[in-house]
Design a protein around this motif. Sequence first.
Motif, PDB file in Angstrom:
ATOM      1  N   GLY A   1      32.017 -51.407  22.542  1.00  0.00           N
ATOM      2  CA  GLY A   1      33.034 -50.191  22.700  1.00  0.00           C
ATOM      3  C   GLY A   1      33.162 -49.737  24.285  1.00  0.00           C
ATOM      4  O   GLY A   1      34.307 -49.122  24.540  1.00  0.00           O
ATOM      5  N   SER A   2      32.236 -49.858  24.865  1.00  0.00           N
ATOM      6  CA  SER A   2      32.278 -49.642  26.299  1.00  0.00           C
ATOM      7  C   SER A   2      32.678 -50.432  27.459  1.00  0.00           C
ATOM      8  O   SER A   2      32.884 -50.240  28.369  1.00  0.00           O
ATOM      9  CB  SER A   2      30.807 -48.962  26.888  1.00  0.00           C
TER      10      SER A   2
ATOM     11  N   GLU B   1      37.615 -51.046  15.803  1.00  0.00           N
ATOM     12  CA  GLU B   1      36.228 -50.964  15.199  1.00  0.00           C
ATOM     13  C   GLU B   1      36.061 -51.784  13.951  1.00  0.00           C
ATOM     14  O   GLU B   1      35.106 -52.434  13.673  1.00  0.00           O
ATOM     15  CB  GLU B   1      35.868 -49.411  15.069  1.00  0.00           C
TER      16      GLU B   1
ATOM     17  N   ASN C   1      34.123 -44.332  25.035  1.00  0.00           N
ATOM     18  CA  ASN C   1      33.938 -45.695  24.393  1.00  0.00           C
ATOM     19  C   ASN C   1      35.057 -46.062  23.400  1.00  0.00           C
ATOM     20  O   ASN C   1      35.401 -45.013  22.564  1.00  0.00           O
ATOM     21  CB  ASN C   1      32.607 -45.473  23.623  1.00  0.00           C
ATOM     22  N   ARG C   2      35.324 -47.144  23.184  1.00  0.00           N
ATOM     23  CA  ARG C   2      36.468 -47.445  21.989  1.00  0.00           C
ATOM     24  C   ARG C   2      35.976 -47.191  20.432  1.00  0.00           C
ATOM     25  O   ARG C   2      36.470 -47.325  19.784  1.00  0.00           O
ATOM     26  CB  ARG C   2      37.021 -48.931  22.287  1.00  0.00           C
ATOM     27  N   VAL C   3      34.798 -47.343  20.437  1.00  0.00           N
ATOM     28  CA  VAL C   3      33.975 -47.161  19.114  1.00  0.00           C
ATOM     29  C   VAL C   3      33.539 -45.661  19.158  1.00  0.00           C
ATOM     30  O   VAL C   3      32.558 -45.212  19.850  1.00  0.00           O
ATOM     31  CB  VAL C   3      32.732 -47.991  19.095  1.00  0.00           C
ATOM     32  N   LYS C   4      34.197 -44.793  18.377  1.00  0.00           N
ATOM     33  CA  LYS C   4      33.841 -43.368  18.746  1.00  0.00           C
ATOM     34  C   LYS C   4      33.273 -42.855  17.298  1.00  0.00           C
ATOM     35  O   LYS C   4      33.927 -43.212  16.133  1.00  0.00           O
ATOM     36  CB  LYS C   4      35.180 -42.670  18.808  1.00  0.00           C
TER      37      LYS C   4
END
Lengths: 412, 412
Positions: free
Chosen positions: A330-331, A338, B57-60
């Motif tokens: 994700g980073s 997701e 981050n795209r995964v939150k």
Amino acid sequence: MDVAGVSVNLTSTTGGVTAPLGFRAAGIHCGVKRRRPDLAVVASDLACVAAGVFTSNRVKAAPVRYSQEVIAHGQARAIVANSGNANACTGPKGQRDAEEMARLVARSIQVAPEEVLVASTGIIGELLPMDALRRGIPLACEHLGQSGEGAATAILTTDSGPKTAAATLEIDGAPVRIGGMAKGAGMIHPKLATTLCFLTTDARLPASVLDSALRTAVAGSFNRITVDGDTSTNDCVLALANGAAGNEPIVGGVALRRFEEALGDVTLDLAMQVVRDGEGATKVAEIEVTGASSRSDADLVAYRLANSLLVKTALHGAEPNWGRLMAALGSAGAEIAEDRVQIFVGPAQIVRDGLGVEASLSAAAAELRGSEIELRIELGLGEGSANVLTCDLSEEYIRINGSYAAEAGMVS
Amino acid sequence: MDVAGVSVNLTSTTGGVTAPLGFRAAGIHCGVKRRRPDLAVVASDLACVAAGVFTSNRVKAAPVRYSQEVIAHGQARAIVANSGNANACTGPKGQRDAEEMARLVARSIQVAPEEVLVASTGIIGELLPMDALRRGIPLACEHLGQSGEGAATAILTTDSGPKTAAATLEIDGAPVRIGGMAKGAGMIHPKLATTLCFLTTDARLPASVLDSALRTAVAGSFNRITVDGDTSTNDCVLALANGAAGNEPIVGGVALRRFEEALGDVTLDLAMQVVRDGEGATKVAEIEVTGASSRSDADLVAYRLANSLLVKTALHGAEPNWGRLMAALGSAGAEIAEDRVQIFVGPAQIVRDGLGVEASLSAAAAELRGSEIELRIELGLGEGSANVLTCDLSEEYIRINGSYAAEAGMVS
């Protein structure tokens, strides 16, 4: 394999850079290091075309700058390389020293100084002990022979042993050989700088074709193990082709594809040896990313995972910590949905649609305890893919890189 | 300091988030972790404006997505945070759980659920034990008091201790207070995700002003310790301002500059505590880059050095290896003129015009043996500058992050 008169024998043959016809090599101790072999010469009996790929670091060692000029002409006859001293950050004197190394070889083997490539690896910022090299280079040239292994030994720094590879392919009935040697020894590029790789072949082909084949081979091998972008001042991959095999010149088509394939096999073999021998490394992981929105997004994710300390320590501890993987990907700066992410460790799927698969964790942990790990990430967004080789991060790496003692040891 | 009726007392006061008027806090154990405090509530007696900065981050995590919605309205009254479980990668159920945490606080302290911010930190990918939180949240709300320290303790994961800070400034004779608490515990962002920071102030100011002051403060503090870009799924910095100080609203001019300065001091103090408490860290280094061609080039170089394993291990081993620094800065992707580079460790210049200064190395080694190190790089090209805080990389970091045992320990 045998297509249109071309066949490749992928079984490694011995000899490294002296496996191809018409190449000789020597590795000796001349006094750059205290005791261990520190000087290698590789030379061709015939004129060669030459190609090279060099570090993208803005701080380039003197031999890198020198060899870039040689390669610009597309021809060379020999390579001289020392270990123990990188001749980097050494100013104009360093530049003159690199030139003198080339002249010393040229004089000994009767070629032009502009035909001699130079490489160095070792401590940055110290001047070369030129007296030792003035004595050593003529001596090494006198001992040129079938010593691919000896030469490979003389370019090592913290490596645990020499790295050589070779392959044979057949073009219209003529056997063509490719040989190579490399040194590495950082999990990332090591403090003594540098991945060096020298390739030889008796194939006949134009310099421009060798150049493009070399770039393809490096992209699929050494550039996949640049695990943190930490390019050194001295990295280089050099290739010489002397045409001694007498094949029809390789200019395209199936012959070129097969040559590229064989060259790619040799460089990948050497790159794998380098990553396996990473400082403190106990295992190697291949990280494959598919389904990214673009090739560049796939690269971002693959390198992010390959370079994440948390991922590397999880590999070391055989910990199937899929949360770390999700956080790391994700980073990466890439597009991520997701709930479309799938993650596999070997055959064990540990993330399905962005959520952990509890039932797979013990199987994944078993995979992680192995020494060769496959980590596959499917992003479910597009066609972009990438794969990168990395290794684990161990306490040993810190010990090697955190102490004076270890550093002193490396130049002994 | 006293300019135009504004003065700042930079001496930290105790109390953390309860130092400002009208804020109460509590930290308890409710059962997310096995034994240690795991639930914190911070609440204001008065309505507040609110601001927040969240992970890129795209995964939150679910609470991040929830709190972003609350902040979008610019108002909040309370923060609830648990440690031990990140509520990240938990799907729709995780989202409903974050919302329920807010409702539980809202019901207990009689505010609207849309006024409650939620944060979580801990293991990724497991559902929250909502039964524990349903019992715990009302209990924590009953115990709200002057327990800034207690609340700070309840949000910790692998941290060695609570991190609080506070400052007072005076605006036209009215004392205005700022308090804060934080948790960190990765040298980089830790495997249990997350840097959390909660700030309170009794200053009166519009939400838009708080938002811009917060962004400035974070840029100068927490964003300088993001030492490898490894943002977590849960990072957030939240700020509440309730106006209890009764000052003239801060809208600009000297009052705003001083408020920003004081807020910056508090966040920098907390960020320094986080980096000092990095996993396995034994020392902190401030890396200052000046003379870059541009601000972005300066950032590239500063972060490259701060994140380089070779630099971090050299810090750990107190090794004045200037060659590593040259190689690392050359690989940053920024414009570099090798012969214009100057490098200082504290007062000792170890590189002059791109070459090592042998005579300074023992002084530099002595500096490196300290626990706070200043590393200054002058590139000699332009006006771009940047500075970043980092810490060393030790064997202890590998031990913490490489083993199951350590992970199990963290959620006990």
